[in-house]
Design an enzyme around this catalytic site. Structure first.
Site, PDB file in Angstrom:
ATOM      1  N   HIS A  91       0.868  -1.191   0.000  1.00 36.28           N
ATOM      2  CA  HIS A  91       0.000   0.000   0.000  1.00 36.28           C
ATOM      3  C   HIS A  91       0.898   1.232   0.000  1.00 36.28           C
ATOM      4  CE1 HIS A  91      -3.643  -2.373   1.111  1.00 36.28           C
ATOM      5  NE2 HIS A  91      -2.730  -3.162   1.650  1.00 36.28           N
ATOM      6  N   GLU A 112      -7.763 -12.628   5.958  1.00 35.93           N
ATOM      7  CA  GLU A 112      -6.848 -12.026   6.935  1.00 35.93           C
ATOM      8  C   GLU A 112      -7.640 -11.910   8.245  1.00 35.93           C
ATOM      9  OE1 GLU A 112      -6.044  -7.862   6.305  1.00 35.93           O
ATOM     10  OE2 GLU A 112      -4.134  -7.907   7.388  1.00 35.93           O
ATOM     11  N   ASP A 134       3.140  -5.432   2.635  1.00 37.94           N
ATOM     12  CA  ASP A 134       1.867  -4.788   3.019  1.00 37.94           C
ATOM     13  C   ASP A 134       2.074  -3.302   3.354  1.00 37.94           C
ATOM     14  OD1 ASP A 134      -0.876  -4.963   3.269  1.00 37.94           O
ATOM     15  OD2 ASP A 134      -0.861  -5.963   5.215  1.00 37.94           O
TER      16      ASP A 134
HETATM   17  N1  ADE Z   1      -4.905  -1.523   4.281  1.00 39.18           N
HETATM   18  C1  ADE Z   1      -3.591  -1.402   4.550  1.00 39.18           C
HETATM   19  N2  ADE Z   1      -3.122  -2.514   5.124  1.00 39.18           N
HETATM   20  C2  ADE Z   1      -4.159  -3.381   5.228  1.00 39.18           C
HETATM   21  C3  ADE Z   1      -4.320  -4.698   5.712  1.00 39.18           C
HETATM   22  N3  ADE Z   1      -3.300  -5.385   6.242  1.00 39.18           N
HETATM   23  N4  ADE Z   1      -5.540  -5.251   5.659  1.00 39.18           N
HETATM   24  C4  ADE Z   1      -6.558  -4.564   5.135  1.00 39.18           C
HETATM   25  N5  ADE Z   1      -6.475  -3.337   4.651  1.00 39.18           N
HETATM   26  C5  ADE Z   1      -5.274  -2.737   4.699  1.00 39.18           C
HETATM   27 ZN    ZN Z   2      -2.858  -5.122   2.325  1.00 34.93          ZN
END
Ligand code: ADE
Ligand code: ZN
Length: 325
Positions: free
Chosen positions: A12, A193, A271
């Site tokens: 991200h 997740e 991430d």
């Molecule tokens: N946005 C940024 N990191 C995230 C994550 N680990 N899970 C969901 N949305 C996110």
């Molecule tokens: Zn993510």
């Protein structure tokens, strides 16, 4: 480990902003977001919900296309240092111009210029995946998808959904994903997740994605694991993120090895690296230490990642040569 060429598919852009970078911007803009940092200047959060709040507060310091150009440069420098040669990065019209297409184009232009310069100077290639945010709701996701569709091409190559998986359902976002697909974009969704196997099933069934962000909790249902392997669905696994957010106690307890052993196409990403005190080099070091992954395994994973990348064939062939060194 930094010397091994790496392909990252799940990063991200805002989440990759170093805390010192965000603190500097906040100071320039007289914005008080000091509550998101600890005494050492690192991001401070207690759990996933709090992480999302801190993330959004940090993002409030990013206000102009120029801020995003500087961010792009900073993030690519860090990735290149870790040996990343190709980075597929989540970009958010929600934060870049409030989902207004004209404004989004200006942000995109600034990011792309910065990325093109980084490619010339550091040999790292970036491609963008436009992402909507689940807890912002389906209506905003539609606007985001329209931004994505308007700018789809050789640089914006995919569409995805991030945010709080515990809110709403994948089918609520079907219109947005159909719109993106019709514009030629390839699809991925965060699932598995904070939701279990059913959340992964729903993302595959209702959104038709070919990759899943995280997806690791598929391991709780071995029939689903077999299905993912059979369908060739790729998991964008972010082990350090999962450990930092408390999903697993350690890299040793993480299911990436078992998913790989069972034939699921796994890849490795960071991430939101500064939030989780990680880098791509660090992920590799931890996987080597905890799971005994060796150079051969890492090279196989990098190739598998490139095969799953959403870029065009010429780019894939060019990056493929970099993986052979
Ligand atoms: N946005 C940024 N990191 C995230 C994550 N680990 N899970 C969901 N949305 C996110
Ligand atoms: Zn993510």
């Amino acid at each position: 480990m930094s010397a091994l060429p790496k392909v990252e598919l799940h990063l991200h852009l805002e989440g990759a902003a170093p805390p010192s970078f965000i603190a500097g911007l906040a100071k320039e803009k007289n914005l008080d977001i000091s509550g998101i940092f600890d005494a050492r200047g690192q991001y401070r959060f207690t759990d996933f919900s709090h992480f999302l709040k801190v993330y959004e507060a940090a993002t409030s310091a990013l206000q102009t296309p120029e801020d995003y150009a500087r961010l792009t440069r900073t993030v690519l420098e860090e990735s290149a240092q870790s040996g990343v040669v190709y980075s597929e990065t989540f970009l958010s019209p929600d934060f870049c111009g409030g989902r207004e297409v004209g404004a989004w184009r200006e942000y995109l232009h600034a990011m792309r210029e910065a990325a093109d310069q980084a490619e010339r100077q550091m040999g790292i290639t970036l491609r963008g995946i436009v992402t909507c945010i689940r807890h912002f709701g389906p209506e905003k996701a539609r606007e985001t998808a329209l931004c994505a569709a308007e700018t789809a091409g050789d640089w914006i190559v995919g569409f995805g959904i991030a945010g709080d998986e515990r809110i709403g359902a994948p089918k609520d976002f079907r219109w947005a994903f159909d719109c993106a697909r019709e514009a030629g974009l390839r699809l991925t969704a965060h699932a598995g997740e904070w939701g279990g196997p059913d959340s992964v099933r729903a993302a595959v069934r209702d959104l038709g994605v070919e990759r899943i962000g995280h997806g690791v909790r598929a391991i709780e249902d071995l029939a689903l694991v077999d299905e993912l392997a059979e369908k060739g669905i790729v998991l964008e696994v972010c082990p350090g993120s999962n450990v930092a957010l408390g999903l697993y106690r350690s890299f040793r307890d993480h299911p990436i090895h078992e998913l790989d052993r069972r034939g699921v196409k796994v890849t490795v990403s960071t991430d939101d690296p500064p939030f989780f005190h990680t880098t791509m080099a660090r992920e590799y070091e931890e996987l080597h230490r905890a799971l005994d992954w060796d150079e051969g395994q890492f090279r196989r994973i990098a190739r598998q990642s490139l095969d799953a990348a959403f870029c065009d064939a010429d780019t894939r062939a060019r990056i493929g040569k970099l993986l052979e060194v």
